[in-house]
Design an enzyme around this catalytic site. Structure first.
Site, short mmCIF file in Angstrom:
data_model
loop_
_atom_site.label_atom_id
_atom_site.label_comp_id
_atom_site.label_asym_id
_atom_site.label_seq_id
_atom_site.Cartn_x
_atom_site.Cartn_y
_atom_site.Cartn_z
N GLU A 1 0.83 -1.21 0.00
CA GLU A 1 0.00 0.00 0.00
C GLU A 1 0.86 1.26 0.00
O GLU A 1 0.54 2.24 -0.67
CB GLU A 1 -0.98 -0.04 1.17
CG GLU A 1 -2.03 -1.14 0.96
CD GLU A 1 -2.99 -1.30 2.11
OE1 GLU A 1 -4.16 -0.92 1.93
OE2 GLU A 1 -2.59 -1.78 3.18
N GLU B 1 -3.75 -9.72 3.91
CA GLU B 1 -4.42 -9.50 5.19
C GLU B 1 -5.72 -10.28 5.33
O GLU B 1 -6.10 -10.67 6.43
CB GLU B 1 -4.78 -8.02 5.40
CG GLU B 1 -3.63 -7.07 5.47
CD GLU B 1 -3.29 -6.46 4.13
OE1 GLU B 1 -3.03 -5.26 4.08
OE2 GLU B 1 -3.28 -7.19 3.11
#
Length: 168
Positions: A119, A139
């Site tokens: 990210e 995740e």
């Protein structure tokens, strides 16, 4: 808070005006609260300096970043780590600092760029990878949604089907 910081970044400016910001938090350069605060400080310094024309973000020892330091959740819950402002990482650091920067930034990815690490890389203006780089948002395998804007940035960069593959 007498404890030593958990991870940090360094900044070096080369003769060509490129500031290299390196994430250092062995073994996988996890994004602890200390690393994220240091990353913002280093980035802000690079943006302020007149001798910096461009910014490269990388990780030490052949690993960009293995993602957010999930042990920080425990520290926040037990008040051992100061609670970050809601949205501080995704909005203040990645969107307002990285994406809005007037100087170009490149994520130089070697090894792992997973979760929050990917990210951070996606918030840079461009990315370059070595052939051994591993990218993903794993995740969901822990039951956690990518929380730093990756669910919006990844489909824009690689398309919907590839982004779903990288997340699921």
């Amino acid at each position: 808070m007498g404890s030593s910081p958990k991870g940090r970044t360094t900044i070096e400016v080369g003769a060509g005006g490129v500031a290299v910001i390196t994430i250092i938090n062995p073994p996988v350069n996890a994004l602890s609260v200390d690393v994220l605060n240091s990353l913002k400080q280093s980035y802000d310094e690079a943006l302020r300096r007149n001798d910096v024309k461009a910014i490269a973000v990388t990780g030490a020892n052949g690993k960009f970043s293995g993602g957010f330091d999930i042990t920080a959740f425990g520290g926040i819950q037990t008040s051992k780590v100061e609670q970050p402002k809601p949205g501080f990482v995704s909005v203040e650091i990645l969107t307002k600092t990285f994406e809005a920067a007037r100087k170009p930034s490149v994520a130089a990815i070697d090894g792992l760029a997973l979760g929050g690490g990917l990210e951070v890389a996606m918030a840079c203006h461009a990315r370059i990878c070595t052939p051994v780089a591993q990218l993903g948002l794993p995740e969901l395998q822990l039951g956690i949604l990518p929380g730093l804007g990756g669910t919006q940035r990844l489909p824009c960069l690689v398309g919907l089907s590839k982004s779903l593959e990288m997340m699921l």
